[in-house]
Motif scaffolding. Structure first.
Motif, PDB file in Angstrom:
ATOM      1  N   UNK A   1       1.953   8.818  -9.316  1.00  0.00           N
ATOM      2  CA  UNK A   1       2.999   8.029  -9.972  1.00  0.00           C
ATOM      3  C   UNK A   1       3.398   6.831  -9.109  1.00  0.00           C
ATOM      4  N   UNK A   2       3.682   7.087  -7.843  1.00  0.00           N
ATOM      5  CA  UNK A   2       4.076   6.009  -6.928  1.00  0.00           C
ATOM      6  C   UNK A   2       2.930   5.025  -6.735  1.00  0.00           C
ATOM      7  N   UNK A   3       1.709   5.516  -6.667  1.00  0.00           N
ATOM      8  CA  UNK A   3       0.560   4.614  -6.521  1.00  0.00           C
ATOM      9  C   UNK A   3       0.474   3.641  -7.691  1.00  0.00           C
ATOM     10  N   UNK A   4       0.800   4.111  -8.888  1.00  0.00           N
ATOM     11  CA  UNK A   4       0.785   3.235 -10.061  1.00  0.00           C
ATOM     12  C   UNK A   4       1.810   2.117  -9.930  1.00  0.00           C
ATOM     13  N   UNK A   5       3.025   2.440  -9.465  1.00  0.00           N
ATOM     14  CA  UNK A   5       4.031   1.382  -9.253  1.00  0.00           C
ATOM     15  C   UNK A   5       3.533   0.348  -8.248  1.00  0.00           C
ATOM     16  N   UNK A   6       2.920   0.807  -7.180  1.00  0.00           N
ATOM     17  CA  UNK A   6       2.426  -0.117  -6.150  1.00  0.00           C
ATOM     18  C   UNK A   6       1.288  -0.977  -6.698  1.00  0.00           C
ATOM     19  N   UNK A   7       0.371  -0.362  -7.434  1.00  0.00           N
ATOM     20  CA  UNK A   7      -0.718  -1.137  -8.038  1.00  0.00           C
ATOM     21  C   UNK A   7      -0.177  -2.191  -8.991  1.00  0.00           C
ATOM     22  N   UNK A   8       0.785  -1.799  -9.824  1.00  0.00           N
ATOM     23  CA  UNK A   8       1.382  -2.755 -10.771  1.00  0.00           C
ATOM     24  C   UNK A   8       2.118  -3.867 -10.037  1.00  0.00           C
ATOM     25  N   UNK A   9       2.845  -3.519  -8.988  1.00  0.00           N
ATOM     26  CA  UNK A   9       3.557  -4.525  -8.203  1.00  0.00           C
ATOM     27  C   UNK A   9       2.575  -5.549  -7.648  1.00  0.00           C
ATOM     28  N   UNK A  10       1.490  -5.087  -7.056  1.00  0.00           N
ATOM     29  CA  UNK A  10       0.499  -6.009  -6.498  1.00  0.00           C
ATOM     30  C   UNK A  10      -0.087  -6.932  -7.558  1.00  0.00           C
ATOM     31  N   UNK A  11      -0.351  -6.412  -8.746  1.00  0.00           N
ATOM     32  CA  UNK A  11      -0.886  -7.242  -9.834  1.00  0.00           C
ATOM     33  C   UNK A  11       0.146  -8.277 -10.277  1.00  0.00           C
ATOM     34  N   UNK A  12       1.412  -7.854 -10.372  1.00  0.00           N
ATOM     35  CA  UNK A  12       2.457  -8.738 -10.891  1.00  0.00           C
ATOM     36  C   UNK A  12       2.838  -9.864  -9.927  1.00  0.00           C
ATOM     37  N   UNK A  13       2.684  -9.655  -8.625  1.00  0.00           N
ATOM     38  CA  UNK A  13       3.064 -10.706  -7.674  1.00  0.00           C
ATOM     39  C   UNK A  13       1.905 -11.644  -7.352  1.00  0.00           C
TER      40      UNK A  13
ATOM     41  N   UNK B   1       0.836  -1.197   0.000  1.00  0.00           N
ATOM     42  CA  UNK B   1       0.000   0.000   0.000  1.00  0.00           C
ATOM     43  C   UNK B   1       0.869   1.244   0.000  1.00  0.00           C
ATOM     44  N   UNK B   2       0.314   2.322  -0.533  1.00  0.00           N
ATOM     45  CA  UNK B   2       1.002   3.610  -0.534  1.00  0.00           C
ATOM     46  C   UNK B   2       1.026   4.134   0.900  1.00  0.00           C
TER      47      UNK B   2
END
Length: 192
Positions: free
Chosen positions: A31-43, A4-5
């Motif tokens: 911008x940072x929220x997008x990285x976190x959202x993408x990380x959660x989807x990818x893992x 989470x952010x």
């Protein structure tokens, strides 16, 4: 695990004029929220799902590495600052910097020149090796010195999105002004 952010330890306008409220809202908030959202989807559904982010950074590659490292890098970066920052390091960190670079001013100059000299996007880092020796390095894109066995203690973001709203193409000015908001107590705690 779901990332989470985190909430910043200061208000969105607290670092102005060095970093404007608008930059904080776009850079950290969106911008940072997008990285976190993408990380959660990818893992999700992978062996990385239960790993800590540092392990993901050290072991992954491609899109997963990019999003995990950028998520970590940005949190590390934004949590380095304080509206009451500035000044110079104290204690053991100061001693180590002066031993390596002779003075805080020489260190800051080399750090800024390294960041200004990075072609394209990335990060300038101060890290320590396993023996406690300090190292200034530059990493392109999502690069992180953890992947080289170093322990990061300070970073400045040199992606254009970090400074363009406030400094346009004046990267060197951006890097120079960031010293005014560095919380040296946070940086020293990472060194110790």
């Amino acid at each position: 695990m779901t990332y989470e952010l985190p909430k910043l330890p200061y208000a969105a306008d607290a670092l102005a004029p060095v970093i404007s409220q608008e930059t904080i809202e776009y850079h950290f908030g969106r911008h940072e929220q997008t990285y976190i959202n993408n990380l959660n989807k990818l893992i999700a559904g992978t062996p990385y799902e239960d790993e800590n982010i540092e392990t993901i950074i050290k072991k992954s590659e491609g899109a997963l590495f990019n999003n995990a490292s950028q998520a970590w890098n940005h949190i590390f970066y934004f949590f380095t600052f304080s509206p009451h920052g500035g000044g110079e390091p104290e204690g053991k960190l100061r001693e180590a910097i002066e031993k390596q670079w002779e003075s805080i001013d020489h260190f800051k100059k080399e750090f800024e020149e390294t960041g200004t000299g990075l072609f394209g996007s990335g990060w300038v880092w101060l890290s320590k090796d396993k023996d406690g020796k300090l190292v200034i390095s530059k990493e392109s894109n999502a690069g992180n010195p953890m992947t080289k066995g170093l322990t990061p203690i300070l970073t400045f973001d040199v992606w254009e999105h970090a400074y363009y709203l406030d400094y346009q193409n004046r990267r060197a000015d951006h890097l120079h002004k960031l010293w005014d908001i560095v919380d040296w107590k946070v940086v020293e705690s990472r060194y110790l």
